[in-house]
Design a protein around this motif. Structure first.
Motif, PDB file in Angstrom:
ATOM      1  N   LEU A  12      24.202  -3.928  68.193  1.00  0.00           N
ATOM      2  CA  LEU A  12      23.186  -2.909  68.468  1.00  0.00           C
ATOM      3  C   LEU A  12      21.931  -3.532  69.064  1.00  0.00           C
ATOM      4  O   LEU A  12      21.336  -2.984  69.998  1.00  0.00           O
ATOM      5  CB  LEU A  12      22.833  -2.144  67.195  1.00  0.00           C
ATOM      6  N   ILE A  13      21.535  -4.663  68.531  1.00  0.00           N
ATOM      7  CA  ILE A  13      20.333  -5.328  69.028  1.00  0.00           C
ATOM      8  C   ILE A  13      20.511  -5.766  70.476  1.00  0.00           C
ATOM      9  O   ILE A  13      19.587  -5.692  71.278  1.00  0.00           O
ATOM     10  CB  ILE A  13      19.963  -6.527  68.121  1.00  0.00           C
ATOM     11  N   VAL A  14      21.692  -6.197  70.847  1.00  0.00           N
ATOM     12  CA  VAL A  14      21.956  -6.638  72.221  1.00  0.00           C
ATOM     13  C   VAL A  14      22.217  -5.445  73.138  1.00  0.00           C
ATOM     14  O   VAL A  14      21.717  -5.385  74.262  1.00  0.00           O
ATOM     15  CB  VAL A  14      23.145  -7.619  72.252  1.00  0.00           C
ATOM     16  N   ALA A  15      22.980  -4.465  72.686  1.00  0.00           N
ATOM     17  CA  ALA A  15      23.411  -3.359  73.548  1.00  0.00           C
ATOM     18  C   ALA A  15      22.303  -2.350  73.823  1.00  0.00           C
ATOM     19  O   ALA A  15      22.273  -1.741  74.897  1.00  0.00           O
ATOM     20  CB  ALA A  15      24.606  -2.652  72.925  1.00  0.00           C
ATOM     21  N   PHE A  16      21.387  -2.159  72.885  1.00  0.00           N
ATOM     22  CA  PHE A  16      20.341  -1.145  73.066  1.00  0.00           C
ATOM     23  C   PHE A  16      19.475  -1.421  74.293  1.00  0.00           C
ATOM     24  O   PHE A  16      19.329  -0.547  75.153  1.00  0.00           O
ATOM     25  CB  PHE A  16      19.499  -1.032  71.789  1.00  0.00           C
ATOM     26  N   PRO A  17      18.893  -2.629  74.449  1.00  0.00           N
ATOM     27  CA  PRO A  17      18.088  -2.885  75.653  1.00  0.00           C
ATOM     28  C   PRO A  17      18.918  -2.849  76.939  1.00  0.00           C
ATOM     29  O   PRO A  17      18.434  -2.398  77.981  1.00  0.00           O
ATOM     30  CB  PRO A  17      17.516  -4.287  75.436  1.00  0.00           C
ATOM     31  N   LEU A  18      20.163  -3.312  76.866  1.00  0.00           N
ATOM     32  CA  LEU A  18      21.008  -3.258  78.059  1.00  0.00           C
ATOM     33  C   LEU A  18      21.279  -1.812  78.466  1.00  0.00           C
ATOM     34  O   LEU A  18      21.300  -1.482  79.653  1.00  0.00           O
ATOM     35  CB  LEU A  18      22.319  -3.996  77.807  1.00  0.00           C
ATOM     36  N   GLY A  19      21.486  -0.944  77.493  1.00  0.00           N
ATOM     37  CA  GLY A  19      21.723   0.467  77.788  1.00  0.00           C
ATOM     38  C   GLY A  19      20.504   1.143  78.385  1.00  0.00           C
ATOM     39  O   GLY A  19      20.621   1.976  79.291  1.00  0.00           O
ATOM     40  N   ILE A  20      19.323   0.789  77.904  1.00  0.00           N
ATOM     41  CA  ILE A  20      18.096   1.349  78.467  1.00  0.00           C
ATOM     42  C   ILE A  20      17.960   0.933  79.923  1.00  0.00           C
ATOM     43  O   ILE A  20      17.668   1.758  80.794  1.00  0.00           O
ATOM     44  CB  ILE A  20      16.866   0.896  77.648  1.00  0.00           C
ATOM     45  N   ASN A  21      18.170  -0.344  80.203  1.00  0.00           N
ATOM     46  CA  ASN A  21      18.059  -0.833  81.574  1.00  0.00           C
ATOM     47  C   ASN A  21      19.112  -0.218  82.480  1.00  0.00           C
ATOM     48  O   ASN A  21      18.842   0.093  83.635  1.00  0.00           O
ATOM     49  CB  ASN A  21      18.151  -2.361  81.614  1.00  0.00           C
ATOM     50  N   PHE A  22      20.310  -0.033  81.974  1.00  0.00           N
ATOM     51  CA  PHE A  22      21.374   0.585  82.758  1.00  0.00           C
ATOM     52  C   PHE A  22      20.993   2.017  83.126  1.00  0.00           C
ATOM     53  O   PHE A  22      21.205   2.463  84.257  1.00  0.00           O
ATOM     54  CB  PHE A  22      22.689   0.561  81.983  1.00  0.00           C
ATOM     55  N   GLY A  23      20.418   2.747  82.188  1.00  0.00           N
ATOM     56  CA  GLY A  23      20.013   4.132  82.440  1.00  0.00           C
ATOM     57  C   GLY A  23      18.867   4.255  83.424  1.00  0.00           C
ATOM     58  O   GLY A  23      18.743   5.257  84.118  1.00  0.00           O
ATOM     59  N   LYS A  24      18.019   3.239  83.490  1.00  0.00           N
ATOM     60  CA  LYS A  24      16.880   3.263  84.407  1.00  0.00           C
ATOM     61  C   LYS A  24      17.227   2.708  85.784  1.00  0.00           C
ATOM     62  O   LYS A  24      16.373   2.683  86.668  1.00  0.00           O
ATOM     63  CB  LYS A  24      15.727   2.430  83.834  1.00  0.00           C
ATOM     64  N   ASP A  25      18.433   2.232  85.989  1.00  0.00           N
ATOM     65  CA  ASP A  25      18.866   1.617  87.256  1.00  0.00           C
ATOM     66  C   ASP A  25      18.010   0.400  87.611  1.00  0.00           C
ATOM     67  O   ASP A  25      17.565   0.233  88.738  1.00  0.00           O
ATOM     68  CB  ASP A  25      18.840   2.615  88.411  1.00  0.00           C
TER      69      ASP A  25
END
Length: 71
Positions: A12-25
């Motif tokens: 969760l700690i690793v995936a959460f920031p990656l998911g935010i960045n993915f959503g923002k392109d």
């Protein structure tokens, strides 16, 4: 069970920031809490691309009719 919970927390700690960045392109390893990109500029850019593609599709669809009436 302890390893599962630890793995879940680390994931969760690793995936959460990656998911935010993915959503923002934005690049995945950039700061997810940095200033937001200009949404209005992104909308204008995407709308312009969409209009261009739509105009080309309409032109291609009406081309046979224009050729028929121009003869």
């Amino acid at each position: 069970m302890k390893k599962f919970i630890i793995g879940l927390a680390v994931g969760l700690i690793v995936a959460f920031p990656l998911g935010i960045n993915f959503g923002k392109d934005v690049p995945l390893l950039s700061n997810p809490f940095a200033a937001k990109p200009d949404i209005a500029a992104q909308v204008k850019e995407r709308t312009g691309e969409l209009l261009k593609d739509t105009k080309e599709a309409i032109h291609d669809a009406t081309k046979p009719v224009k050729e028929k009436f121009s003869k």
